[in-house]
Design a protein around this motif. Structure first.
Motif, PDB file in Angstrom:
ATOM      1  N   ASN A  97       0.877  -1.170   0.000  1.00  0.00           N
ATOM      2  CA  ASN A  97       0.000   0.000   0.000  1.00  0.00           C
ATOM      3  C   ASN A  97       0.913   1.218   0.000  1.00  0.00           C
ATOM      4  OD1 ASN A  97      -1.852   2.058   0.373  1.00  0.00           O
ATOM      5  ND2 ASN A  97      -3.075   0.934   1.873  1.00  0.00           N
ATOM      6  N   PRO A  98       1.278   1.722  -1.183  1.00  0.00           N
ATOM      7  CA  PRO A  98       2.340   2.728  -1.278  1.00  0.00           C
ATOM      8  C   PRO A  98       1.891   4.127  -0.887  1.00  0.00           C
ATOM      9  CG  PRO A  98       1.503   2.197  -3.460  1.00  0.00           C
ATOM     10  CD  PRO A  98       0.793   1.291  -2.503  1.00  0.00           C
ATOM     11  N   LEU A  99       1.718   4.314   0.393  1.00  0.00           N
ATOM     12  CA  LEU A  99       1.353   5.604   0.974  1.00  0.00           C
ATOM     13  C   LEU A  99       1.937   5.631   2.373  1.00  0.00           C
ATOM     14  CD1 LEU A  99      -0.271   8.263   0.686  1.00  0.00           C
ATOM     15  CD2 LEU A  99      -2.252   7.025   1.602  1.00  0.00           C
ATOM     16  N   CYS A 100       2.476   6.781   2.784  1.00  0.00           N
ATOM     17  CA  CYS A 100       3.303   6.867   3.992  1.00  0.00           C
ATOM     18  C   CYS A 100       2.717   6.134   5.188  1.00  0.00           C
ATOM     19  CB  CYS A 100       3.522   8.338   4.359  1.00  0.00           C
ATOM     20  SG  CYS A 100       4.326   9.325   3.103  1.00  0.00           S
ATOM     21  N   CYS A 101       1.543   6.555   5.648  1.00  0.00           N
ATOM     22  CA  CYS A 101       1.009   6.065   6.918  1.00  0.00           C
ATOM     23  C   CYS A 101       0.633   4.582   6.871  1.00  0.00           C
ATOM     24  CB  CYS A 101      -0.183   6.924   7.328  1.00  0.00           C
ATOM     25  SG  CYS A 101      -0.407   7.052   9.106  1.00  0.00           S
ATOM     26  N   PRO A 102      -0.123   4.124   5.859  1.00  0.00           N
ATOM     27  CA  PRO A 102      -0.408   2.688   5.805  1.00  0.00           C
ATOM     28  C   PRO A 102       0.851   1.832   5.702  1.00  0.00           C
ATOM     29  CG  PRO A 102      -1.879   3.904   4.341  1.00  0.00           C
ATOM     30  CD  PRO A 102      -0.838   4.875   4.812  1.00  0.00           C
ATOM     31  N   ALA A 103       1.824   2.287   4.901  1.00  0.00           N
ATOM     32  CA  ALA A 103       3.041   1.509   4.720  1.00  0.00           C
ATOM     33  C   ALA A 103       3.833   1.408   6.021  1.00  0.00           C
ATOM     34  CB  ALA A 103       3.902   2.129   3.622  1.00  0.00           C
ATOM     35  N   ARG A 104       3.922   2.506   6.759  1.00  0.00           N
ATOM     36  CA  ARG A 104       4.678   2.491   8.019  1.00  0.00           C
ATOM     37  C   ARG A 104       3.960   1.670   9.084  1.00  0.00           C
ATOM     38  NH1 ARG A 104       8.625   6.825   8.217  1.00  0.00           N
ATOM     39  NH2 ARG A 104       8.792   7.619   6.097  1.00  0.00           N
ATOM     40  N   ALA A 105       2.634   1.717   9.086  1.00  0.00           N
ATOM     41  CA  ALA A 105       1.885   0.883  10.021  1.00  0.00           C
ATOM     42  C   ALA A 105       2.122  -0.591   9.727  1.00  0.00           C
ATOM     43  CB  ALA A 105       0.395   1.222   9.945  1.00  0.00           C
ATOM     44  N   SER A 106       2.237  -0.955   8.449  1.00  0.00           N
ATOM     45  CA  SER A 106       2.544  -2.337   8.088  1.00  0.00           C
ATOM     46  C   SER A 106       3.940  -2.734   8.551  1.00  0.00           C
ATOM     47  CB  SER A 106       2.422  -2.524   6.572  1.00  0.00           C
ATOM     48  OG  SER A 106       1.085  -2.474   6.150  1.00  0.00           O
ATOM     49  N   ALA A 107       4.905  -1.829   8.396  1.00  0.00           N
ATOM     50  CA  ALA A 107       6.269  -2.130   8.835  1.00  0.00           C
ATOM     51  C   ALA A 107       6.341  -2.336  10.342  1.00  0.00           C
ATOM     52  CB  ALA A 107       7.210  -1.005   8.408  1.00  0.00           C
ATOM     53  N   LEU A 108       5.534  -1.603  11.094  1.00  0.00           N
ATOM     54  CA  LEU A 108       5.537  -1.701  12.552  1.00  0.00           C
ATOM     55  C   LEU A 108       4.818  -2.945  13.063  1.00  0.00           C
ATOM     56  CD1 LEU A 108       4.824   2.037  13.380  1.00  0.00           C
ATOM     57  CD2 LEU A 108       6.826   0.765  14.164  1.00  0.00           C
ATOM     58  N   THR A 109       3.762  -3.363  12.369  1.00  0.00           N
ATOM     59  CA  THR A 109       2.909  -4.442  12.882  1.00  0.00           C
ATOM     60  C   THR A 109       3.072  -5.767  12.160  1.00  0.00           C
ATOM     61  OG1 THR A 109       1.092  -3.862  11.394  1.00  0.00           O
ATOM     62  CG2 THR A 109       1.143  -2.771  13.562  1.00  0.00           C
ATOM     63  N   GLY A 110       3.608  -5.741  10.924  1.00  0.00           N
ATOM     64  CA  GLY A 110       3.641  -6.953  10.126  1.00  0.00           C
ATOM     65  C   GLY A 110       2.301  -7.301   9.517  1.00  0.00           C
ATOM     66  N   ARG A 111       1.410  -6.317   9.368  1.00  0.00           N
ATOM     67  CA  ARG A 111       0.053  -6.589   8.909  1.00  0.00           C
ATOM     68  C   ARG A 111      -0.300  -5.753   7.678  1.00  0.00           C
ATOM     69  NH1 ARG A 111      -4.379  -7.132  13.370  1.00  0.00           N
ATOM     70  NH2 ARG A 111      -4.823  -8.993  12.131  1.00  0.00           N
ATOM     71  N   TYR A 112      -1.171  -6.317   6.855  1.00  0.00           N
ATOM     72  CA  TYR A 112      -1.709  -5.582   5.721  1.00  0.00           C
ATOM     73  C   TYR A 112      -2.625  -4.458   6.214  1.00  0.00           C
ATOM     74  CZ  TYR A 112      -0.324  -8.730   1.855  1.00  0.00           C
ATOM     75  OH  TYR A 112       0.367  -9.444   0.904  1.00  0.00           O
ATOM     76  N   THR A 113      -2.902  -3.508   5.315  1.00  0.00           N
ATOM     77  CA  THR A 113      -3.735  -2.360   5.671  1.00  0.00           C
ATOM     78  C   THR A 113      -5.120  -2.777   6.138  1.00  0.00           C
ATOM     79  OG1 THR A 113      -2.556  -0.931   4.127  1.00  0.00           O
ATOM     80  CG2 THR A 113      -4.753  -0.227   4.790  1.00  0.00           C
ATOM     81  N   HIS A 114      -5.740  -3.750   5.487  1.00  0.00           N
ATOM     82  CA  HIS A 114      -7.097  -4.129   5.877  1.00  0.00           C
ATOM     83  C   HIS A 114      -7.140  -4.745   7.271  1.00  0.00           C
ATOM     84  CE1 HIS A 114      -5.656  -7.940   4.002  1.00  0.00           C
ATOM     85  NE2 HIS A 114      -6.392  -8.508   4.938  1.00  0.00           N
ATOM     86  N   ASN A 115      -5.988  -5.084   7.820  1.00  0.00           N
ATOM     87  CA  ASN A 115      -5.935  -5.599   9.186  1.00  0.00           C
ATOM     88  C   ASN A 115      -5.510  -4.552  10.203  1.00  0.00           C
ATOM     89  OD1 ASN A 115      -6.856  -8.224   8.670  1.00  0.00           O
ATOM     90  ND2 ASN A 115      -4.834  -8.862   7.951  1.00  0.00           N
ATOM     91  N   HIS A 116      -4.559  -3.683   9.859  1.00  0.00           N
ATOM     92  CA  HIS A 116      -4.205  -2.644  10.840  1.00  0.00           C
ATOM     93  C   HIS A 116      -5.116  -1.418  10.748  1.00  0.00           C
ATOM     94  CE1 HIS A 116      -2.190  -0.123   7.842  1.00  0.00           C
ATOM     95  NE2 HIS A 116      -1.256  -1.025   7.588  1.00  0.00           N
ATOM     96  N   ARG A 117      -5.862  -1.277   9.628  1.00  0.00           N
ATOM     97  CA  ARG A 117      -6.963  -0.313   9.489  1.00  0.00           C
ATOM     98  C   ARG A 117      -6.513   1.143   9.337  1.00  0.00           C
ATOM     99  NH1 ARG A 117     -10.409  -3.465   7.645  1.00  0.00           N
ATOM    100  NH2 ARG A 117     -12.072  -1.928   8.000  1.00  0.00           N
ATOM    101  N   VAL A 118      -5.256   1.383   9.051  1.00  0.00           N
ATOM    102  CA  VAL A 118      -4.792   2.749   8.797  1.00  0.00           C
ATOM    103  C   VAL A 118      -4.819   2.952   7.278  1.00  0.00           C
ATOM    104  CG1 VAL A 118      -2.966   4.455   9.164  1.00  0.00           C
ATOM    105  CG2 VAL A 118      -3.332   2.643  10.840  1.00  0.00           C
ATOM    106  N   PHE A 119      -5.950   3.402   6.757  1.00  0.00           N
ATOM    107  CA  PHE A 119      -6.165   3.433   5.324  1.00  0.00           C
ATOM    108  C   PHE A 119      -5.621   4.684   4.638  1.00  0.00           C
ATOM    109  CE2 PHE A 119      -9.460   0.380   6.602  1.00  0.00           C
ATOM    110  CZ  PHE A 119      -9.269  -0.614   5.661  1.00  0.00           C
ATOM    111  N   HIS A 120      -5.347   5.731   5.386  1.00  0.00           N
ATOM    112  CA  HIS A 120      -5.002   7.007   4.752  1.00  0.00           C
ATOM    113  C   HIS A 120      -4.135   7.807   5.724  1.00  0.00           C
ATOM    114  CE1 HIS A 120      -5.304  10.263   1.959  1.00  0.00           C
ATOM    115  NE2 HIS A 120      -6.456   9.915   1.411  1.00  0.00           N
ATOM    116  N   VAL A 121      -3.562   8.887   5.208  1.00  0.00           N
ATOM    117  CA  VAL A 121      -2.765   9.761   6.060  1.00  0.00           C
ATOM    118  C   VAL A 121      -3.632  10.770   6.807  1.00  0.00           C
ATOM    119  CG1 VAL A 121      -0.752   9.523   4.557  1.00  0.00           C
ATOM    120  CG2 VAL A 121      -2.320  11.431   4.194  1.00  0.00           C
ATOM    121  N   TYR A 122      -4.860  10.983   6.347  1.00  0.00           N
ATOM    122  CA  TYR A 122      -5.737  11.993   6.925  1.00  0.00           C
ATOM    123  C   TYR A 122      -6.788  11.357   7.833  1.00  0.00           C
ATOM    124  CZ  TYR A 122      -3.705  14.781   3.158  1.00  0.00           C
ATOM    125  OH  TYR A 122      -2.825  15.417   2.314  1.00  0.00           O
ATOM    126  N   ALA A 123      -7.358  12.183   8.729  1.00  0.00           N
ATOM    127  CA  ALA A 123      -8.450  11.728   9.581  1.00  0.00           C
ATOM    128  C   ALA A 123      -9.644  11.333   8.704  1.00  0.00           C
ATOM    129  CB  ALA A 123      -8.844  12.832  10.562  1.00  0.00           C
TER     130      ALA A 123
END
Length: 557
Positions: A97-123
């Motif tokens: 998921n090539p976008l700052c916040c989702p990608a970094r959340a994946s690096a921290l958790t080892g999880r895909y976006t649909h599992n860590h739920r950080v879909f975007h950089v904005y509220a």
């Protein structure tokens, strides 16, 4: 250069360091595995034996940049020599998921976006939406590591509310698991505050001091300041008894301030609309370094003579004109100059590890959160979508047991970083982790392309699917899938399913530039059906489901 510190008096420490000796802590973890104080999915920190050729508890240093393309490594000769040349280069590394916040959340958790739920950089997403109770930091801290974060964290840190809170800011927040917290603030301090700075102001950044105060870096070039602080941390931690995990997150070459005289600014497209070319910032002594050797942006020659087969989100983009190509060239040169400075800091960090006697027992990893378009698919710049320039990222790794100068072709993803670090530390990550350790691949060689890479994207406006994330119709009252683009990348193909009902299919063996959309072509009908089937299994996968092998027709390569 020493910076002043502003403190918040009367506040108890916001982080909890590991207080028990490492041996006792390991014993307690072995006895109590599975019992965690956090109500989140717990990090099962059961110790596992490390390979005999490596120290049982190596230090781990992650050096991450922002928006760097895989081919930008040409501007970083020191990094290539000192990490890739003394370790392995993963030539197929992806940010799904090539976008700052989702990608970094994946690096921290080892999880895909649909599992860590950080879909975007904005509220309502961004930092505030991240469940930080189980990350690589909590796993390693529970195992006795000193854990340190320096630099950019998740978009919105500082001005967004804390995770789980309903109001307020996060300027004093320290996520669980961090022994030392030096994150940059995206905002949150009031106008006129003496420490007010930003992650995206390269000469006016503010760092948290463990949630208790702030360190303004006003007047210092951010990348060099981060390098200096990182070296200070390494020197101090090398004198301690505990192994350490240090992640340094440079903002470069992401765009940011201040505005400089040679910035391209707004340029008129061939359709009459203005395109803003945001650029990074760099110190005066590197300006012009690549002017003679860089004569075109990497995507300036990208030319698809027939754009009619593209989905609407691409088809609406007009061809580039000469003024835009010139602006892209300037953007490319500035990015290269910023990465040259990062390259210097990587070298000095390696030198400090060597001088302190820690290099031979440290796993060092260099990567980026996502890639970046520079003309390809008629994107003047940006990321988000799953074409090669956007999802491909550099990944270099050196450390105990890793051979020098090797190339690995197995696929690696952002969510593989956390389980790889856990494996190096002898820690078993939670079963909910979607990625897998690639430490054995680094040390012992490729096993073949066996997994599909699920690509995901942020929501786009009000466009949502008429299915839930698993692909089930919404007639039963489920929640709509908000991802605009989901797809599968294999060794030879990229397949993309769009929320509009359109599809993309590229054969990378014959069309590495991804010019020809093969979706709907009769001769590719069987391949497209097979890729759809793989996507149906991956689109809502969890844990081991995300690592299931590809069908034989799609595996290998």
């Amino acid at each position: 250069m020493t910076s002043p510190t502003w403190s918040r008096p009367g506040r108890p420490p916001a982080i909890r360091a590991a207080l028990l000796p490492a041996a006792l802590l390991a014993l307690l973890l072995a006895l109590l595995v599975g019992v965690a104080p956090s109500p989140a999915p717990a990090a099962r920190a059961a110790a596992a034996p490390a390979p005999a050729s490596a120290p049982a508890r190596p230090n781990i240093v992650l050096l991450m940049v922002d928006d760097m393309r895989a081919d930008d490594l040409r501007f970083m000769p020191r990094t290539r020599r000192l990490i890739g040349g003394e370790g392995v280069t993963f030539s197929r590394s992806f940010s799904p998921n090539p976008l700052c916040c989702p990608a970094r959340a994946s690096a921290l958790t080892g999880r895909y976006t649909h599992n860590h739920r950080v879909f975007h950089v904005y509220a309502p997403w961004g930092f505030r939406s991240f469940d930080d109770r189980s990350t690589v930091a909590t796993w390693l801290q529970h195992a006795g590591y000193a854990t340190i974060h320096l630099g950019k964290y998740l978009n919105g840190y500082g001005f967004m509310r804390e995770p789980g809170a309903t109001s307020g800011s996060s300027v004093h927040y320290v996520p669980p698991g961090w022994t030392q917290w030096r994150a940059s603030l995206d905002g949150g301090l009031p106008p006129g505050h003496p420490a007010r700075g930003s992650t995206y102001e390269f000469f006016d950044t503010t760092l948290s001091r463990n949630g208790e105060g702030f360190q303004p870096l006003e007047g210092q070039y951010q990348t060099r300041a981060y390098g200096r602080i990182a070296r200070e941390i390494v020197t101090r931690r090398a004198a301690g008894a505990r192994p350490f995990y240090l992640q340094v997150a440079f903002t470069a070459p992401h765009n940011g301030g201040p505005i400089e005289p040679d910035d391209p600014g707004d340029v008129k497209r061939s359709d009459g609309k203005l395109e803003h070319f945001g650029t990074t910032a760099r110190p005066d002594d590197v300006k012009g370094r690549f002017d003679r050797t860089l004569t075109a942006a990497p995507g300036a020659s990208w030319h698809d003579p027939d754009f009619s087969d593209k989905p609407a989100y691409l088809a609406v983009r007009p061809p580039l004109n000469d003024a835009e190509r010139a602006a892209m060239l300037e953007e490319t040169r500035q990015r290269a100059e910023a990465l040259w400075v990062v390259d210097q800091q990587v070298e000095r960090t390696i030198e400090t590890l060597r001088a302190t006697g820690e290099l031979d027992r440290t796993l060092v990893v260099f990567t980026s959160d996502n890639g970046f378009y520079l003309g390809e698919q008629r994107f003047r710049h940006g990321k988000v979508f799953p074409h090669e320039p956007s999802i491909r990222v550099p990944l270099l790794m050196r450390g105990p047991g890793i051979p020098a100068g090797a190339i690995r072709r197995d696929p690696v993803m952002s969510m593989d970083l956390a389980p790889t670090f856990a494996a190096a530390a002898g820690v078993v990550p939670p079963a909910t982790v979607d990625g897998q350790s690639v430490l054995s691949v680094a040390r012992n060689g490729d096993v073949g392309w066996q997994r599909g890479v699920l690509t995901e994207s942020r929501p786009e406006g009000s466009i949502v699917r008429d299915t839930d994330e698993a692909g089930r119709p919404l007639g039963g009252g489920g929640t709509a899938d908000i991802r605009y683009a989901i797809g599968v990348r294999t060794a030879h193909f990229l397949y993309v399913d769009l929320a509009t009902g359109e599809e993309e299919l590229y054969d990378l063996r014959t069309d590495p530039e991804q010019y020809v959309n093969l979706a709907g072509r009769p001769e590719y009908a069987a391949t497209q059906a097979l890729l759809r089937e793989v996507l149906s299994r991956l689109r809502a996968c969890d844990g081991a489901e995300c690592r299931q092998p590809l069908p034989p027709e799609l595996a290998g390569g």
